[in-house]
Design an enzyme around this catalytic site. Sequence first.
Site, mmCIF file in Angstrom:
data_model
loop_
_atom_site.group_PDB
_atom_site.id
_atom_site.type_symbol
_atom_site.label_atom_id
_atom_site.label_comp_id
_atom_site.label_asym_id
_atom_site.label_seq_id
_atom_site.Cartn_x
_atom_site.Cartn_y
_atom_site.Cartn_z
ATOM 1 N N ASP A 19 0.836 -1.207 0.000
ATOM 2 C CA ASP A 19 0.000 0.000 0.000
ATOM 3 C C ASP A 19 0.871 1.259 0.000
ATOM 4 O O ASP A 19 1.973 1.264 0.544
ATOM 5 C CB ASP A 19 -0.889 -0.034 1.245
ATOM 6 C CG ASP A 19 -2.080 0.898 1.133
ATOM 7 O OD1 ASP A 19 -2.307 1.456 0.041
ATOM 8 O OD2 ASP A 19 -2.770 1.077 2.147
ATOM 9 N N GLY A 20 0.327 2.314 -0.592
ATOM 10 C CA GLY A 20 0.977 3.627 -0.506
ATOM 11 C C GLY A 20 1.568 4.153 -1.798
ATOM 12 O O GLY A 20 2.183 5.225 -1.812
ATOM 13 N N SER A 64 -7.052 -5.900 -6.022
ATOM 14 C CA SER A 64 -8.130 -6.549 -5.268
ATOM 15 C C SER A 64 -9.434 -6.521 -6.052
ATOM 16 O O SER A 64 -9.596 -5.736 -6.995
ATOM 17 C CB SER A 64 -8.321 -5.853 -3.915
ATOM 18 O OG SER A 64 -8.997 -4.626 -4.096
ATOM 19 N N ASN A 67 -10.605 -3.087 -6.225
ATOM 20 C CA ASN A 67 -9.839 -2.065 -6.953
ATOM 21 C C ASN A 67 -10.469 -1.648 -8.291
ATOM 22 O O ASN A 67 -10.083 -0.630 -8.867
ATOM 23 C CB ASN A 67 -8.389 -2.511 -7.184
ATOM 24 C CG ASN A 67 -7.522 -2.458 -5.938
ATOM 25 O OD1 ASN A 67 -6.556 -3.204 -5.801
ATOM 26 N ND2 ASN A 67 -7.857 -1.571 -5.001
ATOM 27 N N ARG A 70 -11.674 2.003 -8.846
ATOM 28 C CA ARG A 70 -10.786 3.141 -9.158
ATOM 29 C C ARG A 70 -11.120 3.690 -10.548
ATOM 30 O O ARG A 70 -11.869 3.077 -11.292
ATOM 31 C CB ARG A 70 -9.329 2.676 -9.089
ATOM 32 C CG ARG A 70 -9.008 2.261 -7.674
ATOM 33 C CD ARG A 70 -7.566 1.941 -7.470
ATOM 34 N NE ARG A 70 -7.361 1.672 -6.049
ATOM 35 C CZ ARG A 70 -6.234 1.814 -5.397
ATOM 36 N NH1 ARG A 70 -5.159 2.216 -6.026
ATOM 37 N NH2 ARG A 70 -6.150 1.563 -4.113
ATOM 38 N N ARG A 193 -5.208 -2.371 8.483
ATOM 39 C CA ARG A 193 -6.364 -3.211 8.144
ATOM 40 C C ARG A 193 -5.930 -4.258 7.133
ATOM 41 O O ARG A 193 -4.873 -4.122 6.518
ATOM 42 C CB ARG A 193 -7.535 -2.364 7.616
ATOM 43 C CG ARG A 193 -7.176 -1.450 6.496
ATOM 44 C CD ARG A 193 -8.393 -0.686 5.953
ATOM 45 N NE ARG A 193 -7.944 0.217 4.916
ATOM 46 C CZ ARG A 193 -7.665 1.503 5.093
ATOM 47 N NH1 ARG A 193 -7.802 2.050 6.278
ATOM 48 N NH2 ARG A 193 -7.246 2.232 4.094
ATOM 49 N N GLU A 206 1.152 -13.710 11.883
ATOM 50 C CA GLU A 206 1.572 -12.513 12.608
ATOM 51 C C GLU A 206 1.407 -11.342 11.635
ATOM 52 O O GLU A 206 1.548 -11.512 10.415
ATOM 53 C CB GLU A 206 3.048 -12.629 13.003
ATOM 54 C CG GLU A 206 3.354 -13.797 13.905
ATOM 55 C CD GLU A 206 2.809 -13.596 15.316
ATOM 56 O OE1 GLU A 206 2.910 -12.469 15.827
ATOM 57 O OE2 GLU A 206 2.285 -14.565 15.890
HETATM 58 C C1 FPP Z 1 -2.071 0.107 -3.304
HETATM 59 O O1 FPP Z 1 -1.557 1.420 -3.200
HETATM 60 C C2 FPP Z 1 -1.482 -0.534 -4.443
HETATM 61 C C3 FPP Z 1 -2.164 -1.155 -5.441
HETATM 62 C C4 FPP Z 1 -3.634 -1.273 -5.488
HETATM 63 C C5 FPP Z 1 -1.440 -1.735 -6.574
HETATM 64 C C6 FPP Z 1 -0.266 -2.562 -6.212
HETATM 65 C C7 FPP Z 1 0.538 -2.666 -7.410
HETATM 66 C C8 FPP Z 1 1.869 -2.571 -7.468
HETATM 67 C C9 FPP Z 1 2.788 -2.476 -6.322
HETATM 68 C C10 FPP Z 1 2.429 -2.520 -8.812
HETATM 69 C C11 FPP Z 1 3.239 -3.629 -9.254
HETATM 70 C C12 FPP Z 1 2.802 -5.003 -9.008
HETATM 71 C C13 FPP Z 1 3.241 -5.998 -9.785
HETATM 72 C C14 FPP Z 1 2.902 -7.397 -9.474
HETATM 73 C C15 FPP Z 1 4.056 -5.750 -10.971
HETATM 74 P P1 FPP Z 1 -2.549 2.626 -3.404
HETATM 75 O O2 FPP Z 1 -2.622 2.921 -4.840
HETATM 76 O O3 FPP Z 1 -3.877 2.296 -2.765
HETATM 77 O O4 FPP Z 1 -1.842 3.765 -2.627
HETATM 78 P P2 FPP Z 1 -2.544 4.910 -1.778
HETATM 79 O O5 FPP Z 1 -3.244 4.239 -0.623
HETATM 80 O O6 FPP Z 1 -1.392 5.752 -1.335
HETATM 81 O O7 FPP Z 1 -3.491 5.633 -2.673
#
Ligand code: FPP
Length: 241
Positions: A19-20, A64, A67, A70, A193, A206
């Site tokens: 996340d982030g 997810s 997602n 979005r 969460r 854990e």
């Molecule tokens: C959550 O951060 C991140 C995601 C929903 C996407 C995760 C994807 C990657 C790390 C990209 C690469 C993955 C692979 C397998 C190549 P967020 O967008 O919700 O961040 P925020 O909470 O700061 O808005």
Amino acid sequence: MAADDQIARAPHHVACIMDGNGRWAAGRGRPRLFGHHAGARRVKEIVRACPDLGVRYLTIFAFSTENWKRTQSEVSGLMKLFRRYIQREARDLLAEGVRVRFIGDRVRLDEKLVRLMDELELLTSRNDKVHLTIALNYGGRDEIGRATKRLAQEIADGKLSAHEVDETTLARFLDTHVLPDPDLVIRTSGEARISNFLLWQSAYAEYEFIDTLWPDFTREEFSKVLRAYGARDRRFGAVPA
Ligand code: FPP
């Protein structure tokens, strides 16, 4: 802790809620996809660190079932990033002994992406050094729902009787049926969460919630989190000996 000691106490299976990315990009005045691209580079670094740190199974939450809410441009940018990641990384993953699997519902994913996922699973199917599982269009409740539907179908077809069903039976129908349960779930970005990730499988895991945003999550910090895990006392509901 000495390096050998750390490996001996390392979690066998680590799961990451990455996340982030969005906040990381916003902090630089850049679009959210810029953060996802930086996040993908960290994925590579963390996968590579696993053998040295004694981690055999790594499961990452890439997209997810929620997602899809979005914006269309973020969703299509992420799908493109997943396709590109598979195309660009396949050769290195194969050479580095990584076996890749995908969990989640493939029905809603585009055909080209599903084909690349199938090909990468097949290509790396003889690898055994690190088991990387990528959760894509994955939700824990959705997974349990799909598993229950298949199990019910087996009962309806007379292949299974209802009174035989217990937790081991249901687990056989989950996407993760070939994987061990996670020992440690890490979530970056300061949110505490679990967001529908590995609900069934994490019953005794854990958790580590850390403030770092995923694109800043280095191999050194990963190692630090694993060391903290090594100092924990896991009892699985029993009393200490
Ligand atoms: C959550 O951060 C991140 C995601 C929903 C996407 C995760 C994807 C990657 C790390 C990209 C690469 C993955 C692979 C397998 C190549 P967020 O967008 O919700 O961040 P925020 O909470 O700061 O808005």
